[in-house]
Design a protein around this motif. Structure first.
Motif, PDB file in Angstrom:
ATOM      1  N   ALA A 266     111.569 -48.851  12.201  1.00 16.34           N
ATOM      2  CA  ALA A 266     112.033 -47.716  11.402  1.00 16.34           C
ATOM      3  C   ALA A 266     113.478 -47.423  11.738  1.00 16.34           C
ATOM      4  N   MET A 267     114.234 -47.078  10.703  1.00 12.47           N
ATOM      5  CA  MET A 267     115.615 -46.632  10.904  1.00 12.47           C
ATOM      6  C   MET A 267     115.795 -45.313  10.185  1.00 12.47           C
ATOM      7  N   GLY A 268     116.703 -44.533  10.705  1.00 14.63           N
ATOM      8  CA  GLY A 268     116.843 -43.238  10.061  1.00 14.63           C
ATOM      9  C   GLY A 268     118.087 -42.501  10.464  1.00 14.63           C
ATOM     10  N   TRP A 269     118.205 -41.326   9.897  1.00 17.16           N
ATOM     11  CA  TRP A 269     119.339 -40.445  10.133  1.00 17.16           C
ATOM     12  C   TRP A 269     118.848 -39.102  10.654  1.00 17.16           C
ATOM     13  N   TYR A 270     119.535 -38.605  11.639  1.00 18.61           N
ATOM     14  CA  TYR A 270     119.292 -37.282  12.186  1.00 18.61           C
ATOM     15  C   TYR A 270     120.637 -36.570  12.255  1.00 18.61           C
ATOM     16  N   ARG A 271     120.593 -35.252  12.325  1.00 21.29           N
ATOM     17  CA  ARG A 271     121.838 -34.511  12.431  1.00 21.29           C
ATOM     18  C   ARG A 271     121.692 -33.381  13.432  1.00 21.29           C
ATOM     19  N   GLN A 272     122.854 -32.969  13.950  1.00 22.58           N
ATOM     20  CA  GLN A 272     122.876 -31.866  14.902  1.00 22.58           C
ATOM     21  C   GLN A 272     124.055 -30.974  14.582  1.00 22.58           C
ATOM     22  N   ALA A 273     123.762 -29.727  14.285  1.00 20.95           N
ATOM     23  CA  ALA A 273     124.794 -28.731  14.048  1.00 20.95           C
ATOM     24  C   ALA A 273     125.107 -28.026  15.367  1.00 20.95           C
ATOM     25  N   PRO A 274     126.288 -27.446  15.493  1.00 20.99           N
ATOM     26  CA  PRO A 274     126.642 -26.753  16.735  1.00 20.99           C
ATOM     27  C   PRO A 274     125.617 -25.689  17.094  1.00 20.99           C
ATOM     28  N   GLY A 275     125.148 -25.724  18.331  1.00 22.35           N
ATOM     29  CA  GLY A 275     124.203 -24.736  18.802  1.00 22.35           C
ATOM     30  C   GLY A 275     122.777 -24.927  18.330  1.00 22.35           C
ATOM     31  N   LYS A 276     122.520 -26.037  17.637  1.00 22.88           N
ATOM     32  CA  LYS A 276     121.176 -26.276  17.126  1.00 22.88           C
ATOM     33  C   LYS A 276     120.625 -27.594  17.651  1.00 22.88           C
ATOM     34  N   GLN A 277     119.313 -27.744  17.540  1.00 24.88           N
ATOM     35  CA  GLN A 277     118.683 -28.987  17.958  1.00 24.88           C
ATOM     36  C   GLN A 277     118.893 -30.075  16.910  1.00 24.88           C
ATOM     37  N   ARG A 278     118.821 -31.306  17.393  1.00 26.89           N
ATOM     38  CA  ARG A 278     118.901 -32.427  16.470  1.00 26.89           C
ATOM     39  C   ARG A 278     117.669 -32.403  15.557  1.00 26.89           C
ATOM     40  N   GLU A 279     117.880 -32.671  14.259  1.00 24.09           N
ATOM     41  CA  GLU A 279     116.778 -32.609  13.306  1.00 24.09           C
ATOM     42  C   GLU A 279     116.744 -33.849  12.424  1.00 24.09           C
ATOM     43  N   LEU A 280     115.567 -34.119  11.906  1.00 28.41           N
ATOM     44  CA  LEU A 280     115.376 -35.243  11.011  1.00 28.41           C
ATOM     45  C   LEU A 280     116.104 -35.003   9.693  1.00 28.41           C
ATOM     46  N   VAL A 281     116.781 -36.043   9.222  1.00 25.21           N
ATOM     47  CA  VAL A 281     117.355 -36.019   7.878  1.00 25.21           C
ATOM     48  C   VAL A 281     116.541 -36.952   6.984  1.00 25.21           C
ATOM     49  N   ALA A 282     116.449 -38.231   7.368  1.00 24.77           N
ATOM     50  CA  ALA A 282     115.713 -39.194   6.549  1.00 24.77           C
ATOM     51  C   ALA A 282     115.418 -40.430   7.370  1.00 24.77           C
ATOM     52  N   THR A 283     114.268 -41.046   7.096  1.00 21.85           N
ATOM     53  CA  THR A 283     113.915 -42.296   7.742  1.00 21.85           C
ATOM     54  C   THR A 283     113.393 -43.285   6.704  1.00 21.85           C
ATOM     55  N   ILE A 284     113.489 -44.563   7.058  1.00 21.26           N
ATOM     56  CA  ILE A 284     112.932 -45.626   6.217  1.00 21.26           C
ATOM     57  C   ILE A 284     112.290 -46.654   7.136  1.00 21.26           C
ATOM     58  N   THR A 285     111.063 -47.033   6.817  1.00 22.95           N
ATOM     59  CA  THR A 285     110.338 -47.972   7.670  1.00 22.95           C
ATOM     60  C   THR A 285     110.573 -49.408   7.190  1.00 22.95           C
ATOM     61  N   SER A 286     110.109 -50.340   7.994  1.00 19.92           N
ATOM     62  CA  SER A 286     110.240 -51.747   7.628  1.00 19.92           C
ATOM     63  C   SER A 286     109.457 -52.049   6.355  1.00 19.92           C
ATOM     64  N   GLY A 287     108.443 -51.238   6.075  1.00 19.78           N
ATOM     65  CA  GLY A 287     107.667 -51.416   4.850  1.00 19.78           C
ATOM     66  C   GLY A 287     108.258 -50.725   3.650  1.00 19.78           C
ATOM     67  N   GLY A 288     109.335 -49.995   3.860  1.00 23.20           N
ATOM     68  CA  GLY A 288     110.015 -49.341   2.749  1.00 23.20           C
ATOM     69  C   GLY A 288     109.637 -47.889   2.524  1.00 23.20           C
TER      70      GLY A 288
END
Length: 115
Positions: free
Chosen positions: A33-55
């Protein structure tokens, strides 16, 4: 193992678009799986989007309908197309790759959305 390098961040006005790229050091075909996460100042890292090997894809609630994750096996790259950007999308965006024995992060790319 795999190394990941993000690019494409920058400053954009609200309502605009950006496309982030995550280039892998080797073939992404076998990465679970590959994906994107983001972190805003003062906040925890959060899920943005993921894509698995199966699509299969998964999106954070706040980006559904606006962001799209995709991959190009020929370029060993995963993309994040971000449309209708909002100031609350501002943060450092990190690429992530998970395999059987590793969980790898890129160095991050800054996205700033001005109102």
């Amino acid at each position: 193992q795999v190394q990941l390098v993000e690019s494409g961040g920058g400053l954009v006005q609200a309502g605009g678009s950006l496309r982030l790229s995550c280039a892998a050091s080797r073939s992404i075909f076998s990465i679970n799986a590959m994906g994107w996460y983001r972190q805003a100042p003062g906040k925890q890292r959060e899920l943005v989007a993921t894509i698995t090997s199966g699509g299969s894809t998964n999106y954070g609630d706040s980006v559904k309908g606006r962001f799209t994750v995709s991959r190009d096996y020929g370029k060993n790259t995963v993309y994040l197309q971000m449309n209708s950007l909002k100031p609350e999308d501002t943060g450092v965006y990190y690429c992530n790759g998970k395999g059987g024995s590793y969980d790898t992060w890129g160095q991050g790319t800054q996205v700033t959305v001005s109102s």
